[in-house]
Design an enzyme around this catalytic site. Structure first.
Site, PDB file in Angstrom:
ATOM      1  N   LYS A 185      -0.717 -43.901 -20.935  1.00  0.00           N
ATOM      2  CA  LYS A 185      -1.752 -43.145 -21.768  1.00  0.00           C
ATOM      3  C   LYS A 185      -0.367 -42.811 -23.348  1.00  0.00           C
ATOM      4  O   LYS A 185       0.694 -42.229 -23.396  1.00  0.00           O
ATOM      5  CB  LYS A 185      -1.890 -41.601 -21.275  1.00  0.00           C
ATOM      6  CG  LYS A 185      -2.603 -41.041 -21.816  1.00  0.00           C
ATOM      7  CD  LYS A 185      -3.388 -40.611 -22.876  1.00  0.00           C
ATOM      8  CE  LYS A 185      -2.498 -39.360 -22.963  1.00  0.00           C
ATOM      9  NZ  LYS A 185      -3.048 -39.295 -24.534  1.00  0.00           N
ATOM     10  N   GLU A 260      12.096 -37.278 -23.622  1.00  0.00           N
ATOM     11  CA  GLU A 260      12.678 -36.658 -24.537  1.00  0.00           C
ATOM     12  C   GLU A 260      11.809 -35.755 -25.662  1.00  0.00           C
ATOM     13  O   GLU A 260      10.171 -36.316 -25.635  1.00  0.00           O
ATOM     14  CB  GLU A 260      13.012 -37.997 -25.083  1.00  0.00           C
ATOM     15  CG  GLU A 260      13.601 -38.475 -26.514  1.00  0.00           C
ATOM     16  CD  GLU A 260      12.318 -38.860 -27.647  1.00  0.00           C
ATOM     17  OE1 GLU A 260      12.665 -37.646 -28.535  1.00  0.00           O
ATOM     18  OE2 GLU A 260      12.178 -39.635 -27.516  1.00  0.00           O
ATOM     19  N   CYS A 294      11.364 -37.015 -33.894  1.00  0.00           N
ATOM     20  CA  CYS A 294      11.882 -35.923 -33.242  1.00  0.00           C
ATOM     21  C   CYS A 294      13.312 -35.427 -33.548  1.00  0.00           C
ATOM     22  O   CYS A 294      14.137 -34.340 -33.262  1.00  0.00           O
ATOM     23  CB  CYS A 294      12.096 -36.407 -31.641  1.00  0.00           C
ATOM     24  SG  CYS A 294      10.443 -36.503 -31.529  1.00  0.00           S
ATOM     25  N   GLU A 393      10.715 -26.476 -35.005  1.00  0.00           N
ATOM     26  CA  GLU A 393      10.180 -27.564 -35.354  1.00  0.00           C
ATOM     27  C   GLU A 393       9.202 -28.026 -36.374  1.00  0.00           C
ATOM     28  O   GLU A 393       7.647 -27.626 -35.471  1.00  0.00           O
ATOM     29  CB  GLU A 393      10.364 -28.767 -34.112  1.00  0.00           C
ATOM     30  CG  GLU A 393      10.267 -30.064 -34.428  1.00  0.00           C
ATOM     31  CD  GLU A 393      10.738 -31.083 -33.148  1.00  0.00           C
ATOM     32  OE1 GLU A 393      10.421 -31.763 -33.294  1.00  0.00           O
ATOM     33  OE2 GLU A 393       9.908 -30.585 -32.212  1.00  0.00           O
TER      34      GLU A 393
END
Length: 490
Positions: A185, A260, A294, A393
């Site tokens: 997906k 992750e 990331c 973040e």
């Protein structure tokens, strides 16, 4: 504005790949694909939901239990190498699709060709990872004990929009190597390169049902995949909040999980660092892919004797970075993925302007770029580690420079975060490099460089940055489960 010939693939009404056939969503619903460089339409993708996911999982299960289970390691190796050749033959087209779909400059997407070659050749080398070995035992009598490694079954993959041309191989590669099957997906914001790669994999001879792709929103297709009892393993890359939802959804059949997740990575510049390398290295450790990475080293800790010089130099470097349409060969940073992401980054820049000193950037591009989702690379200084911009973040090209005095302080500051994905440091002292790289709580640490990745080594995170490993033998082994067989030879 630069123009190039648009691939024939662009502009089509894209479907889902289920059991070797391209089909529309069961609901008939679609999602418009937006070019982040100019806000224009690139066509539509299927808005898949639970019904589509169920069909894909059933197709993957049938393939896993069918002829695919009888393929030898050598046959799977040859298949992966055929995929390698077909993908590389069409890589210029794939790079262009990726640039149009998610905005990364062509200089970045075309540069992924060699990495793609490496990752596919690595997984081709791993097709013998499963198998059987006789092991000694301490049982009375005469027993033969065998230890097998068997493929776990159907793997569900959910990947983000910031690099689908990379992310898809972390799912398809180990699945092909081990004999698993997969339902992928991709993110609704960037699915096109995944769909084209899947077409090419069919051309290379991947059997029907071994790879399946369902596009759609996370709340519909993603959640259905996470909950489905026919899925044996979920590999997810994305936000902590979504991961927590997936963990809860996986409880129904105790799926194996690989996560992750996010990061707020430290990049430490010591006073003895070579600033000619550290300034551009640390800057691009944040700004690469417009900060949508990331592992971005967005907290830059600089030792106080060189702090002011570093701030001045990174400010000048940042102002020199070329932001623009990814089709322009001179572009270094493209747009953000969407208006939603642009507004998120702008919010953090506004917060940062009230917390710290704005050294460079901070604005949205206008003029010819007004319809796209562009933001200038941004540097804040005069900051401390407790500020919002230093703890949350941002996922945009925003760097926060924070001073420190001692090695011990730098380590403490670096580790004062819920995340543990990556980190970096710049020093000419080998002892400092060893001590600090070991002390940073992160799955990957770079010394005098940032962001390099070898698929045979891999990477992963700790703390709230997730668990499990991508790449290397650990990744392949996570697609297998151990099975013991005891044979009484009396």
């Amino acid at each position: 504005m630069t123009t190039v010939e648009t691939p024939a693939f662009i502009g089509r009404k894209q479907g889902n790949l289920i059991g070797g056939t391209w089909v529309p969503a069961a609901s008939g619903e679609t999602i418009e694909v937006i070019n982040p460089a100019n806000g224009g339409s690139l066509g539509t993708i299927a808005a898949g939901d639970a019904e589509d996911v169920d069909a894909a999982v059933r197709a993957a299960r049938a393939a896993f239990e069918g002829e695919w289970s009888r393929w030898t390691p050598h046959e799977r190796r040859k298949l992966i190498l055929r995929v390698h050749d077909v993908i590389l033959e069409h890589f210029d087209e794939l790079a262009l699709i990726e640039t149009l779909d998610m905005g990364a400059p062509l200089s970045r997407t075309t540069g992924l060709k060699e990495w793609t070659s490496q990752v596919l050749q690595f997984y081709a080398s791993q097709t013998g990872a499963g198998g059987v070995a006789a092991q000694p035992n301490s049982l009375p009598g005469d027993f033969l004990t065998l230890k097998y490694q068997r493929p776990v079954g159907v793997v569900g993959g959910i990947i983000p929009w910031n690099g689908p041309l990379i992310g898809l191989w972390w799912i398809f590669g180990p699945a092909l190597a081990t004999g698993c099957t997969a339902v992928l997906k991709p993110a609704e914001d960037a699915s096109l390169s995944v769909l084209r790669v899947s077409e090419l994999m069919q051309e290379a001879g991947v059997p029907d049902g071994v790879i399946n792709v369902v596009t759609g929103y996370g709340r519909d297709a993603g959640s259905a995949l996470a909950e489905h009892h026919g899925v044996d393993r979920i590999a997810f890359t994305g936000s902590v909040g979504t991961a927590q939802t997936i963990v809860r959804a996986s409880a129904g059949n105790l799926k194996r999980l690989q996560m992750e997740l996010g990061g707020k990575s430290p990049d430490i510049v010591f006073a003895d660092a070579d600033l000619d390398k550290a300034v551009p290295g640390a800057a691009m450790g944040v700004f690469t892919n417009s900060g949508q990475v990331c592992v971005a080293g967005s907290r830059i800790f600089v030792q106080r004797p060189i702090h002011d010089e570093f701030v001045a130099r990174i400010g000048e470097f940042t102002k020199s970075v070329r932001v623009g349409d990814g089709l322009d060969p001179a572009t270094q940073l493209g747009p953000l993925i969407s208006l939603r992401q642009l507004e998120r980054v702008q919010k953090y820049i506004e917060i940062g302007s009230g917390e710290a000193e704005l050294v460079a950037g901070g604005g949205r591009l206008g003029g010819d770029y007004a319809n796209g989702f562009y933001v200038e690379p941004t540097v804040f200084a005069g900051a401390h580690n407790e500020m919002t911009i230093a703890q949350e973040e941002i996922f945009g090209p925003v760097a926060t420079v924070i001073p420190f005095d001692t090695m011990e302080e730098a380590i403490t500051l670096a580790n004062t975060t819920p995340y543990g994905l990556a980190g970096g440091l710049w020093t000419e002292n080998l002892g400092t490099a060893h001590k600090v790289s070991q002390a940073i709580d992160a799955g990957t640490v770079w010394v005098n460089c940032y962001g390099v990745l070898d698929p045979a080594i891999g990477f992963g995170g700790t703390k709230m940055s997730g668990y499990g490993w991508k790449g290397a033998k650990e990744h392949v082994e996570s697609y297998l489960y151990p099975k013991a067989v005891y044979m009484n030879l009396n």
